[in-house]
Design an enzyme around this catalytic site. Structure first.
Site, PDB file in Angstrom:
ATOM      1  N   ASP A   1      -6.094  45.168 -41.494  1.00  0.00           N
ATOM      2  CA  ASP A   1      -4.716  45.549 -42.248  1.00  0.00           C
ATOM      3  C   ASP A   1      -4.580  46.863 -42.854  1.00  0.00           C
ATOM      4  O   ASP A   1      -3.371  47.312 -42.866  1.00  0.00           O
ATOM      5  CB  ASP A   1      -4.393  44.157 -42.819  1.00  0.00           C
ATOM      6  N   HIS A   2      -5.595  47.306 -43.441  1.00  0.00           N
ATOM      7  CA  HIS A   2      -5.340  48.450 -44.248  1.00  0.00           C
ATOM      8  C   HIS A   2      -6.902  49.094 -44.375  1.00  0.00           C
ATOM      9  O   HIS A   2      -7.771  48.445 -44.063  1.00  0.00           O
ATOM     10  CB  HIS A   2      -4.806  48.527 -45.431  1.00  0.00           C
TER      11      HIS A   2
ATOM     12  N   CYS B   1      -2.277  43.865 -47.761  1.00  0.00           N
ATOM     13  CA  CYS B   1      -2.532  42.658 -46.853  1.00  0.00           C
ATOM     14  C   CYS B   1      -1.307  42.105 -46.181  1.00  0.00           C
ATOM     15  O   CYS B   1      -1.027  42.336 -45.096  1.00  0.00           O
ATOM     16  CB  CYS B   1      -3.291  41.604 -47.590  1.00  0.00           C
TER      17      CYS B   1
ATOM     18  N   LYS C   1      -8.358  34.545 -41.905  1.00  0.00           N
ATOM     19  CA  LYS C   1      -7.325  34.925 -42.644  1.00  0.00           C
ATOM     20  C   LYS C   1      -6.120  35.416 -41.798  1.00  0.00           C
ATOM     21  O   LYS C   1      -6.137  36.429 -40.998  1.00  0.00           O
ATOM     22  CB  LYS C   1      -7.800  36.281 -43.350  1.00  0.00           C
TER      23      LYS C   1
END
Length: 522
Positions: A307-308, A74, A122
């Site tokens: 993010d991934h 993250c 986030k």
């Protein structure tokens, strides 16, 4: 954010050409998900789950078929996206060590150049967050012992066919984002930039295992499961534990995936994960609807990314922290005025490319030493953009927990090259993604010339043995300072972290291993 610096930016900034025919600057909206497998945004992956709003973006915008994270976890990944620089340049080593709080992001440049800006949800790119357990696991990853560091991946069904809003925090942030569009952006005379960060489809914390158990629960409702085509769920092939690469073995063990899993368990985990992706897609849809209803959509560049990814039991692992496709391949979809629609872009790109792209969209000249390149030349209907040649590779690196060596991935053409630490002490991996999409066959010994070429190219990009040494020394220093800060409470604190079941089997041996690592040879 340095106010003086931004004032200078505003004063001396030269506006570049806009890609909009009417020369007005477009609005920008980015929705960034967490742990979203990029392969679900195009065929055949897109068939396994209904994602109507991702399909909307695919039809009206461009889909990047080969987009990668610059670090499959993250905080370092988001640090690369927000800073436009590779992880080793910002020294964003783990979820605790990322950017300084006053780091200048692309959003800061937009604000300094007349954009109304808003970030919500986030963010997760500055230093100092995440649990003590998470950071200690990262610092001690190359100590010579194996510890279960995560709860075993499980599924949990909640509610019924009317239960739609499960990830309440994400829905609250999505509601706030749509309200901001309707009440603030719609009445503004400035172009605006909105960022919405989602936590889904990241697995939930496993509450039954206590506060340090980690996120190992795939949770959804019957409503979202109906969006998944169960007959299309694949069961990944696994190598025998004895045949695994040593780093993959370590990751499987520390993720608590070395035990027995039935085929039904694996299918269930994957089905629940896809259902969580469908819920995230609905949040994207709410943002799209707000833009359409306010008449803003036609002058807004909309970006969806993550993010991934999420392994979802590929390679006998869940979570991320791996260079395998499920973990490192991210979604990237862009639509907007003056941009081509229905296009699939095959060029290799990564998250650091978003920083210069944002500046290009806003007509702001490139600033500083950025690691990425603007994506607009690949997307624009017009020819106002520099055709500066893009590199034919992408770089990803990882230095955090659940992996016991600094990891570097270079994707170039059909090849994925993964090397570790100093390049000598841990064997490298080479995968031919054209012939081996499941990444089961390491052909590094079969193609030594390819490995030599890619390693030389990688070393021209980053001196990775030197970076690995820097990370190793940082880990020792950070752990030593943390241990010293606890004084006599150290033994009790470390025993209560989420690895405590294994730790307490042989406290003395593990303490000695840490002492050898801290005070022995580097």
């Amino acid at each position: 954010m340095n106010i003086f610096l931004l004032a200078l930016i505003f004063l001396f900034q030269n506006y570049g050409p806009s890609f909009c025919q009417n020369e007005t600057r477009p609005n920008i909206v980015m929705v960034m998900s967490d742990a979203f497998d990029g392969r679900l945004t195009f065929d055949p992956g897109s068939k396994v789950v209904q994602l109507p709003f991702i399909n909307y973006l695919r039809e009206l915008g461009s889909t990047f078929l080969n987009a990668y994270t610059n670090s499959p976890i993250c905080c370092p990944s988001r640090a690369a996206m927000w800073s436009g620089q590779f992880v080793h340049l910002t020294q964003s080593w783990n979820n605790y060590k990322c950017l300084d709080a006053n780091a200048t992001t692309w959003m800061d440049y937009l604000e300094a150049n007349g954009y109304l800006t808003k970030m919500m949800g986030k963010l997760d790119y500055t230093s100092g967050s995440h649990s003590v357990s998470n950071r200690v696991e990262a610092w001690t990853r190359d100590v010579q012992f194996l510890l279960h560091q995560e709860g075993r991946p499980v599924t949990q069904l909640v509610g019924n066919m009317s239960t739609v809003r499960i990830m309440r925090k994400d829905w609250e942030n999505t509601d706030k984002a749509t309200q901001w569009i309707q009440q603030t952006a719609a009445s503004s005379h400035q172009p605006f930039a909105l960022y919405l960060g989602l936590n889904l489809p990241h697995p939930y914390k496993t509450e039954s295992l206590g506060p340090t158990a980690g996120g190992s629960t795939f949770l959804t409702s019957p409503y979202w499961l109906t969006k998944v085509s169960s007959e299309l769920i694949s069961v990944p092939k696994w190598l025998p534990m004895a045949a695994m690469h040593p780093v993959d073995y370590y990751s499987t063990y520390t993720k608590n995936c070395s035990g027995v899993f039935t085929e039904d368990e694996v299918r269930s985990i994957r089905a629940f994960y896809y259902a969580m992706c469908a819920e995230a897609d609905a949040m994207l849809g709410q943002v799209i609807s707000a833009l359409r209803e306010t008449g803003l959509l036609n002058n807004t560049v909309l970006i969806f990314t993550a993010d991934h990814g999420e392994l979802a039991m590929e390679h006998r692992q869940f979570y991320k922290m791996s260079m395998f496709e499920g973990s490192s391949h991210v979604p990237l979809m862009i639509m907007g005025p003056g941009l081509m629609s229905g296009q699939q872009v095959s060029q290799l790109v990564s998250l650091v490319d978003l920083y210069p792209t944002m500046l290009d969209i806003a007509g702001i000249s490139a600033v500083g030493n950025l690691s990425g390149h603007s994506l607009l030349p690949l997307l624009s209907k017009y020819s106002a953009f520099s055709q500066k040649q893009r590199p034919d590779w992408v770089l990803s690196e990882y230095h955090g927990c659940n992996v016991n060596a600094s990891t570097y991935m270079l994707r170039s053409g059909r090849w994925k090259y993964i090397t570790y630490a100093d390049g000598l002490s841990v064997p490298p991996q080479l995968f031919d993604l054209k012939l081996d999409k499941e990444e089961l066959y390491n052909v590094v010994l079969k193609f030594p010339d390819v490995q030599m070429h890619l390693d030389k190219l990688l070393r021209s990009i980053v001196d990775y043995p030197k970076v690995s040494t820097t990370v190793h020394l940082y880990n020792k220093k950070a752990f030593g300072a943390w241990r010293d800060s606890l004084g006599g409470n150290y033994s009790q604190v470390i025993a209560n972290l989420r690895w405590h079941v294994d730790w307490q089997k042989d406290v003395l041996a593990n303490e000695r291993a840490i002492d050898r690592w801290l005070y022995g040879s580097s």
